[in-house]
Motif scaffolding. Structure first.
Motif, PDB file in Angstrom:
ATOM      1  N   UNK A  70       0.730  -1.589   0.658  1.00 36.73           N
ATOM      2  CA  UNK A  70       0.437   0.272   0.261  1.00 36.73           C
ATOM      3  C   UNK A  70       0.955   0.996   0.380  1.00 36.73           C
ATOM      4  N   UNK A  71       1.807   1.053   0.892  1.00 34.91           N
ATOM      5  CA  UNK A  71       2.740   2.464   0.274  1.00 34.91           C
ATOM      6  C   UNK A  71       3.363   2.660  -0.614  1.00 34.91           C
ATOM      7  N   UNK A  72       3.781   1.699  -1.575  1.00 39.57           N
ATOM      8  CA  UNK A  72       4.281   2.036  -2.882  1.00 39.57           C
ATOM      9  C   UNK A  72       3.516   2.199  -3.614  1.00 39.57           C
ATOM     10  N   UNK A  73       2.008   2.511  -3.084  1.00 45.42           N
ATOM     11  CA  UNK A  73       1.334   2.747  -4.492  1.00 45.42           C
ATOM     12  C   UNK A  73       1.035   3.938  -3.762  1.00 45.42           C
ATOM     13  N   UNK A  74       1.176   4.538  -2.761  1.00 44.19           N
ATOM     14  CA  UNK A  74       1.499   5.854  -2.679  1.00 44.19           C
ATOM     15  C   UNK A  74       0.083   6.318  -1.575  1.00 44.19           C
ATOM     16  N   UNK A  75       0.341   4.618  -0.191  1.00 43.50           N
ATOM     17  CA  UNK A  75      -0.752   5.538   0.598  1.00 43.50           C
ATOM     18  C   UNK A  75      -0.293   5.659   1.503  1.00 43.50           C
ATOM     19  N   UNK A  76      -0.545   6.635   3.118  1.00 45.05           N
ATOM     20  CA  UNK A  76       0.659   6.929   3.966  1.00 45.05           C
ATOM     21  C   UNK A  76      -0.033   6.630   4.772  1.00 45.05           C
ATOM     22  N   UNK A  77      -1.819   6.398   4.959  1.00 44.73           N
ATOM     23  CA  UNK A  77      -2.099   5.386   6.275  1.00 44.73           C
ATOM     24  C   UNK A  77      -2.647   4.394   6.412  1.00 44.73           C
ATOM     25  N   UNK A  78      -1.835   3.580   6.982  1.00 39.80           N
ATOM     26  CA  UNK A  78      -1.970   2.222   6.958  1.00 39.80           C
ATOM     27  C   UNK A  78      -2.371   1.868   8.141  1.00 39.80           C
ATOM     28  N   UNK A  79      -2.990   1.163   8.803  1.00 43.98           N
ATOM     29  CA  UNK A  79      -3.673   0.278   9.270  1.00 43.98           C
ATOM     30  C   UNK A  79      -3.225  -1.763   9.485  1.00 43.98           C
TER      31      UNK A  79
END
Ligand SMILES: C/C=C/C(=O)SCCNC(=O)CCNC(=O)[C@H](O)C(C)(C)COP(=O)(O)OP(=O)(O)OC[C@H]1O[C@@H](n2cnc3c(N)ncnc32)[C@H](O)[C@@H]1OP(=O)(O)O
Ligand SMILES: NC(=O)C1=CN([C@@H]2O[C@H](COP(=O)(O)OP(=O)(O)OC[C@H]3O[C@@H](n4cnc5c(N)ncnc54)[C@H](OP(=O)(O)O)[C@@H]3O)[C@@H](O)[C@H]2O)C=CC1
Length: 445
Positions: free
Chosen positions: A265-274
C-alpha cells in the motif's frame, strides 16, 4: 486449437484469417460438477477446499446465439466469486443455471450438469453471432462480466438494474477460466494494448466493481479530499479502490493484515495504513456480541492519521466482522458502501450511530455497461494498473482458488488459458515502459 493459437501469436493474422479457422468441437475448461454440490456438507467454510471441487474437463463447444461472441481465452483471473462457486456457498450456482435455463430456448444451453466458471478474460474474438457489428474475428479484447437481457425498461437507465441481470461465469455458464468462452458481445471491450494477456485479464471484475462502488454517482461518488476507509486495501477489490482514492485526490486509510501488505500500500502511495493483525482489533467479543470499545479504539487510530477527522466513505466488503465498526467510524453524513460479506452476510450495527448522524449505507454490485467501460478505459490509459501478483496454469486453478479462499494471495491471481507463457500479447511497448514499475508492483511479493 494450435491453429488458433498460432494465428493469435503471429499478431498479423487478419479478420478473414480468423474467420476461416475451423473451431474445435471441444475445449478444456475449469468446471464444478452438479453431482458434487453436497460434497462439503457439514464442513466449516474454511475447510471447504476448492482443489477438491474444481476440475479441468473437456467440454463441447456451445452453440453461438444472436448478439454473442465466442472468444479464444489467452488468460483469465481468479475472483472470489469462483471461490464461492467452488465451495457451493452461500448457495450452489447450479440454482442460478437452472433458473436461467427456464428463461428461453437459448438460455437453456446454460443449464448443464457442469458449470464452467470464471468472470474475467483477455483473448481474441473467434466468431460473432447474428446482429453483432462492432466486433469481428481477430479483435483483441477483454470481457466484463455483466450479462443482461435488456428487455425490461427497469434496466434501461442503469444496466445493473435489469431484472435479468447476471454475473457471467457465476450466474451463467461458459465462463472465462477456459480455452474458449461464450459472452454477449456487449461484454467486450478493447484489450489495453500495453499489457500482457494475463495482466489485461486481471483487473476487469474487481476494477469495475471498485469504480462503481467508490467513484460512480451510483456508488459513493468520491470527491477530492474525502477520507476513504478501505478494508483489504491490497486485496482484489481494495488494490483498485486504493488506486482510485489516490488518483482522485482522496485520502485512503488502508486496512491490511500484514507488514508485507502494508508495504504494498505504501508503494502505491498510501500513507495511512492500519495493520489489523498487528494492532489486534477484536470487534466481536464472542459469536454474538460486539465490542464498541474496539470500534472506538479503531476510530481513534483513524483520527491519528487524519488530524482528527472521521471517515467520509467506507469501502466495505468483509461484512459481518467489520460492519459495526464501519458504521461507527463514518462521519456525520458519511457513506458506507458495501458490495459483499466475505465474513458473513447477517450484519449487525448500532443503528443509533447511523440515523442520529445521518449516515447512509449504499449497496453496490459489479458495474453497469458504461461504468465497466470507463473502468477499462482508465486501465488502457495507464491511469490505473493491474495488481497481478502470481500466475497459475489452467491445471493449477484449484490451487489458485485455494490461495484466494485462504487469503494467502496479494492483489489478483492470474490464470493462463491458451497463452503458453507469461508476458505475451503486448502491442504498445512504449506505453508499457512508461508504467512498468506500477504494472509490476504486486509481482512475486
Ligand atoms: C461480480 C462479483 C460479485 C460477487 O462476487 S458477489 C458475492 C457472491 N454472491 C453471493 O454471495 C450471492 C449469491 N446469491 C444468493 O445468495 C441469492 O441468489 C440471493 C440471496 C441474492 C437471492 O436469493 P433467491 O432465493 O435467489 O431470490 P429471492 O429474491 O429470495 O427469490 C425467491 C422467491 O422469492 C420471491 N420474492 C422476492 N422478493 C420478494 C418479495 N419482496 N416479496 C415476496 N416474494 C418475493 C421471488 O419472486 C422468488 O419467487 P419464485 O421462487 O416463485 O420465483
Ligand atoms: N458484488 C460485487 O460486485 C463484488 C463482490 N465481491 C466480493 O467481495 C469480497 C472481496 O473480494 P476481493 O477483494 O476480490 O477478495 P480478496 O480476498 O482478494 O480481498 C479481500 C481482502 O479483504 C480482507 N479481509 C478478508 N476477510 C476480512 C475480515 N474478516 N476482516 C477484515 N478484512 C478482511 C483481506 O485483506 P487483509 O487480510 O489484508 O486485511 C482480503 O485480502 C468477496 O466476498 C467477493 O465475492 C468481489 C467483487 C465484486
Amino acid at each position: 486449437m494450435k491453429e488458433i493459437l498460432d494465428a493469435i501469436q503471429s499478431q498479423t493474422a487478419t479478420a478473414d484469417d480468423f474467420a476461416a479457422l475451423p473451431l474445435p468441437e471441444s475445449y478444456r475448461a475449469i468446471t464444478v460438477h452438479k453431482d458434487e454440490a453436497e460434497m462439503f456438507t457439514g464442513l466449516n467454510s474454511r475447510d471447504k477446499d476448492p482443489r477438491k471441487s474444481i476440475h479441468l474437463d473437456d467440454v463441447p463447444l456451445p452453440e453461438l446465439g444472436p448478439g454473442e461472441a465466442l472468444v479464444a481465452v489467452m488468460a483469465s483471473s481468479v475472483n472470489y466469486n469462483s471461490v464461492w462457486t467452488s465451495i457451493f456457498e452461500p448457495v450452489s450456482t447450479f440454482n442460478f443455471l437452472e433458473r436461467y435455463g427456464r428463461l428461453s430456448d437459448l438460455s437453456k444451453r446454460h443449464d448443464l450438469p457442469y458449470h464452467i466458471i470464471g468472470s474475467d478474460l483477455a483473448g481474441v474474438v473467434l466468431r460473432t453471432g447474428p446482429g453483432v457489428n462492432s466486433w469481428k474475428p481477430g479483435d483483441e479484447v477483454v470481457a466484463h462480466c455483466l450479462s443482461v437481457e435488456l428487455e425490461s425498461s427497469d434496466g434501461h437507465n442503469d444496466t445493473m438494474l435489469d431484472p435479468e441481470q447476471r454475473i457471467w461465469g457465476f450466474e451463467t455458464n461458459f465462463g472465462g477460466l477456459a480455452e474458449i468462452a461464450l459472452v454477449k458481445s456487449n461484454q467486450l471491450m478493447p484489450k489495453p494494448d500495453h499489457l500482457s494477456w494475463e495482466e489485461a485479464a486481471a483487473p476487469g471484475l474487481v476494477n469495475s466493481t471498485a469504480y462503481r462502488q467508490l467513484v460512480s454517482r451510483n456508488g459513493a461518488g468520491m470527491k477530492q479530499g474525502d477520507n476513504v476507509l478501505i478494508w483489504g486495501a491490497s486485496g482484489g477489490l481494495g488494490s483498485y479502490a486504493t488506486q482510485f482514492a489516490l488518483a482522485g485526490g482522496a485520502n485512503p486509510i488502508c486496512v491490511v493484515s500484514s507488514e508485507q501488505k502494508a508495504d504494498i500500500c505504501r508503494s502505491m502511495g498510501a500513507e495511512a495504513i492500519i495493520d489489523r493483525s498487528a494492532e489486534g482489533y477484536k470487534f466481536w467479543k464472542d459469536e454474538t456480541t460486539q465490542d464498541p470499545k474496539e470500534w472506538k479504539r479503531f476510530g481513534k487510530r483513524i483520527r491519528e492519521f487524519t488530524g482528527g477527522e472521521d471517515i467520509d466513505i467506507v469501502f466495505e466488503h468483509p461484512g459481518r466482522e467489520t460492519f459495526g465498526a464501519s458504521v461507527y467510524v463514518t462521519r456525520k453524513g458519511g457513506t458506507i458502501t458495501t458490495c459483499a460479506s466475505t465474513s458473513g452476510y447477517m450484519h449487525e450495527y448500532d443503528n443509533r450511530y447511523l440515523w442520529m448522524s445521518l449516515k447512509r449505507i449504499i449497496g453496490s454490485h459489479f458495474a453497469n455497461y458504461r461504468e465497466a467501460w470507463e473502468a477499462n478505459r482508465l486501465i488502457a490509459k495507464g491511469k490505473i494498473h493491474p495488481t497481478l501478483s502470481k500466475v497459475y496454469s489452467l491445471e493449477e486453478t484449484g490451487q489458485a482458488a485455494y490461495d484466494v479462499h485462504r487469503n494467502l494471495h496479494q492483489g489478483k491471481v492470474g490464470v493462463l488459458a491458451l497463452a503458453p507463457e507469461e508476458g505475451l500479447g503486448v502491442r504498445d511497448h512504449e506505453k508499457r515502459a512508461q508504467h512498468i514499475d506500477a504494472i509490476n508492483r504486486f509481482r512475486n511479493v
